[in-house]
Design a protein around this motif. Sequence first.
Motif, PDB file in Angstrom:
ATOM      1  N   ALA A   1       0.828  -1.206   0.000  1.00 49.84           N
ATOM      2  CA  ALA A   1       0.000   0.000   0.000  1.00 49.84           C
ATOM      3  C   ALA A   1       0.863   1.256   0.000  1.00 49.84           C
ATOM      4  O   ALA A   1       0.558   2.225  -0.687  1.00 49.84           O
ATOM      5  N   ALA A   2       1.956   1.249   0.735  1.00 51.50           N
ATOM      6  CA  ALA A   2       2.831   2.430   0.771  1.00 51.50           C
ATOM      7  C   ALA A   2       3.451   2.688  -0.593  1.00 51.50           C
ATOM      8  O   ALA A   2       3.534   3.837  -1.045  1.00 51.50           O
ATOM      9  N   LYS A   3       3.893   1.645  -1.259  1.00 51.48           N
ATOM     10  CA  LYS A   3       4.476   1.789  -2.590  1.00 51.48           C
ATOM     11  C   LYS A   3       3.426   2.296  -3.570  1.00 51.48           C
ATOM     12  O   LYS A   3       3.696   3.154  -4.406  1.00 51.48           O
ATOM     13  N   ALA A   4       2.218   1.785  -3.454  1.00 50.37           N
ATOM     14  CA  ALA A   4       1.133   2.242  -4.326  1.00 50.37           C
ATOM     15  C   ALA A   4       0.844   3.712  -4.087  1.00 50.37           C
ATOM     16  O   ALA A   4       0.583   4.465  -5.021  1.00 50.37           O
ATOM     17  N   TYR A   5       0.912   4.140  -2.820  1.00 51.81           N
ATOM     18  CA  TYR A   5       0.670   5.556  -2.499  1.00 51.81           C
ATOM     19  C   TYR A   5       1.733   6.424  -3.166  1.00 51.81           C
ATOM     20  O   TYR A   5       1.422   7.449  -3.752  1.00 51.81           O
ATOM     21  N   GLN A   6       2.984   5.982  -3.118  1.00 49.13           N
ATOM     22  CA  GLN A   6       4.063   6.729  -3.766  1.00 49.13           C
ATOM     23  C   GLN A   6       3.850   6.786  -5.274  1.00 49.13           C
ATOM     24  O   GLN A   6       3.991   7.833  -5.892  1.00 49.13           O
ATOM     25  N   ASN A   7       3.501   5.653  -5.864  1.00 50.86           N
ATOM     26  CA  ASN A   7       3.276   5.620  -7.312  1.00 50.86           C
ATOM     27  C   ASN A   7       2.102   6.484  -7.710  1.00 50.86           C
ATOM     28  O   ASN A   7       2.136   7.167  -8.725  1.00 50.86           O
ATOM     29  N   THR A   8       1.050   6.453  -6.914  1.00 52.21           N
ATOM     30  CA  THR A   8      -0.118   7.273  -7.195  1.00 52.21           C
ATOM     31  C   THR A   8       0.229   8.743  -7.063  1.00 52.21           C
ATOM     32  O   THR A   8      -0.244   9.575  -7.824  1.00 52.21           O
ATOM     33  N   GLY A   9       1.102   9.062  -6.117  1.00 57.92           N
ATOM     34  CA  GLY A   9       1.532  10.440  -5.925  1.00 57.92           C
ATOM     35  C   GLY A   9       2.219  11.007  -7.148  1.00 57.92           C
ATOM     36  O   GLY A   9       2.130  12.197  -7.431  1.00 57.92           O
ATOM     37  N   ASN A  10       2.892  10.153  -7.886  1.00 61.47           N
ATOM     38  CA  ASN A  10       3.543  10.607  -9.111  1.00 61.47           C
ATOM     39  C   ASN A  10       2.533  10.918 -10.208  1.00 61.47           C
ATOM     40  O   ASN A  10       2.821  11.670 -11.121  1.00 61.47           O
ATOM     41  N   GLN A  11       1.350  10.334 -10.126  1.00 63.60           N
ATOM     42  CA  GLN A  11       0.338  10.511 -11.158  1.00 63.60           C
ATOM     43  C   GLN A  11      -0.619  11.651 -10.852  1.00 63.60           C
ATOM     44  O   GLN A  11      -1.188  12.236 -11.751  1.00 63.60           O
ATOM     45  N   ALA A  12      -0.813  11.947  -9.580  1.00 59.51           N
ATOM     46  CA  ALA A  12      -1.786  12.968  -9.206  1.00 59.51           C
ATOM     47  C   ALA A  12      -1.175  13.863  -8.135  1.00 59.51           C
ATOM     48  O   ALA A  12      -0.742  13.379  -7.110  1.00 59.51           O
ATOM     49  N   GLY A  13      -1.157  15.171  -8.371  1.00 56.30           N
ATOM     50  CA  GLY A  13      -0.508  16.085  -7.464  1.00 56.30           C
ATOM     51  C   GLY A  13      -1.293  16.392  -6.209  1.00 56.30           C
ATOM     52  O   GLY A  13      -0.725  16.633  -5.159  1.00 56.30           O
ATOM     53  N   ASN A  14      -2.596  16.390  -6.272  1.00 55.24           N
ATOM     54  CA  ASN A  14      -3.444  16.738  -5.154  1.00 55.24           C
ATOM     55  C   ASN A  14      -3.542  15.565  -4.168  1.00 55.24           C
ATOM     56  O   ASN A  14      -3.852  14.451  -4.574  1.00 55.24           O
TER      57      ASN A  14
ATOM     58  N   ARG B   1      -5.818  14.735  -1.994  1.00 53.53           N
ATOM     59  CA  ARG B   1      -7.148  14.118  -1.980  1.00 53.53           C
ATOM     60  C   ARG B   1      -7.344  13.238  -3.210  1.00 53.53           C
ATOM     61  O   ARG B   1      -7.971  12.181  -3.140  1.00 53.53           O
ATOM     62  N   GLU B   2      -6.799  13.671  -4.339  1.00 56.91           N
ATOM     63  CA  GLU B   2      -6.882  12.862  -5.561  1.00 56.91           C
ATOM     64  C   GLU B   2      -6.076  11.573  -5.403  1.00 56.91           C
ATOM     65  O   GLU B   2      -6.499  10.510  -5.837  1.00 56.91           O
ATOM     66  N   ARG B   3      -4.910  11.665  -4.756  1.00 63.40           N
ATOM     67  CA  ARG B   3      -4.102  10.461  -4.502  1.00 63.40           C
ATOM     68  C   ARG B   3      -4.862   9.492  -3.604  1.00 63.40           C
ATOM     69  O   ARG B   3      -4.869   8.283  -3.851  1.00 63.40           O
ATOM     70  N   GLU B   4      -5.487  10.027  -2.562  1.00 67.51           N
ATOM     71  CA  GLU B   4      -6.253   9.171  -1.662  1.00 67.51           C
ATOM     72  C   GLU B   4      -7.418   8.513  -2.389  1.00 67.51           C
ATOM     73  O   GLU B   4      -7.677   7.322  -2.211  1.00 67.51           O
ATOM     74  N   ALA B   5      -8.096   9.287  -3.215  1.00 75.87           N
ATOM     75  CA  ALA B   5      -9.212   8.735  -3.996  1.00 75.87           C
ATOM     76  C   ALA B   5      -8.720   7.634  -4.933  1.00 75.87           C
ATOM     77  O   ALA B   5      -9.351   6.577  -5.047  1.00 75.87           O
ATOM     78  N   ALA B   6      -7.575   7.870  -5.574  1.00 73.84           N
ATOM     79  CA  ALA B   6      -7.025   6.875  -6.499  1.00 73.84           C
ATOM     80  C   ALA B   6      -6.662   5.585  -5.760  1.00 73.84           C
ATOM     81  O   ALA B   6      -6.881   4.478  -6.276  1.00 73.84           O
ATOM     82  N   LEU B   7      -6.120   5.710  -4.555  1.00 69.16           N
ATOM     83  CA  LEU B   7      -5.801   4.515  -3.766  1.00 69.16           C
ATOM     84  C   LEU B   7      -7.054   3.733  -3.389  1.00 69.16           C
ATOM     85  O   LEU B   7      -7.062   2.505  -3.449  1.00 69.16           O
ATOM     86  N   LEU B   8      -8.091   4.452  -2.993  1.00 71.86           N
ATOM     87  CA  LEU B   8      -9.343   3.777  -2.639  1.00 71.86           C
ATOM     88  C   LEU B   8      -9.946   3.063  -3.842  1.00 71.86           C
ATOM     89  O   LEU B   8     -10.463   1.945  -3.717  1.00 71.86           O
ATOM     90  N   ILE B   9      -9.877   3.690  -4.999  1.00 76.46           N
ATOM     91  CA  ILE B   9     -10.380   3.055  -6.225  1.00 76.46           C
ATOM     92  C   ILE B   9      -9.541   1.829  -6.572  1.00 76.46           C
ATOM     93  O   ILE B   9     -10.079   0.783  -6.979  1.00 76.46           O
ATOM     94  N   LYS B  10      -8.231   1.935  -6.391  1.00 76.98           N
ATOM     95  CA  LYS B  10      -7.351   0.797  -6.655  1.00 76.98           C
ATOM     96  C   LYS B  10      -7.688  -0.364  -5.714  1.00 76.98           C
ATOM     97  O   LYS B  10      -7.788  -1.511  -6.147  1.00 76.98           O
ATOM     98  N   ALA B  11      -7.884  -0.058  -4.439  1.00 78.48           N
ATOM     99  CA  ALA B  11      -8.246  -1.102  -3.476  1.00 78.48           C
ATOM    100  C   ALA B  11      -9.596  -1.713  -3.836  1.00 78.48           C
ATOM    101  O   ALA B  11      -9.770  -2.935  -3.753  1.00 78.48           O
ATOM    102  N   ALA B  12     -10.547  -0.878  -4.234  1.00 79.38           N
ATOM    103  CA  ALA B  12     -11.861  -1.384  -4.641  1.00 79.38           C
ATOM    104  C   ALA B  12     -11.734  -2.308  -5.854  1.00 79.38           C
ATOM    105  O   ALA B  12     -12.417  -3.341  -5.931  1.00 79.38           O
ATOM    106  N   ALA B  13     -10.856  -1.959  -6.783  1.00 74.10           N
ATOM    107  CA  ALA B  13     -10.645  -2.803  -7.967  1.00 74.10           C
ATOM    108  C   ALA B  13     -10.049  -4.156  -7.573  1.00 74.10           C
ATOM    109  O   ALA B  13     -10.471  -5.204  -8.091  1.00 74.10           O
TER     110      ALA B  13
END
Length: 122
Positions: free
Chosen positions: A6-19, A21-33
């Motif tokens: 999860a930590a690595k995914a958070y870092q990777n998501t951070g590279n894709q989305a600057g905001n 809240r957007e990073r958190e949303a992307a992580l939740l969507i990834k977990a849901a997937a």
Amino acid sequence: MYSQSAAKAYQNTGNQAGNPREREAALLIKAAAYLQRTKLETSTPDDLDYALTFNRKIWTMFVGELLDENHEMPKPLRENLVNLGLFTFNHTLEIMTDPQSKTVDSLININRNIAEGLRANN
């Protein structure tokens, strides 16, 4: 396939989305997937274990942040989200204990709804 933490995914998501809240949303969507994939006939017990662990790690990070009294979010909202986090922890344990009688649907719905709210408030 499910080798990222999860930590690595958070870092990777951070590279894709600057905001944040957007990073958190992307992580939740990834977990849901990941959780959604466990419902496929081809899914294995290892897939379920990974998806539940990934989701739990994300919620552990969120709850940890929300428990900080200096968090910018209003206290009542933080408390509601912490309660959702506690529900996800308890439900995850129930699924791991008896995967035949419990489903991941509520975890998927929580993640998607929180992600939608995070994105709406950007």
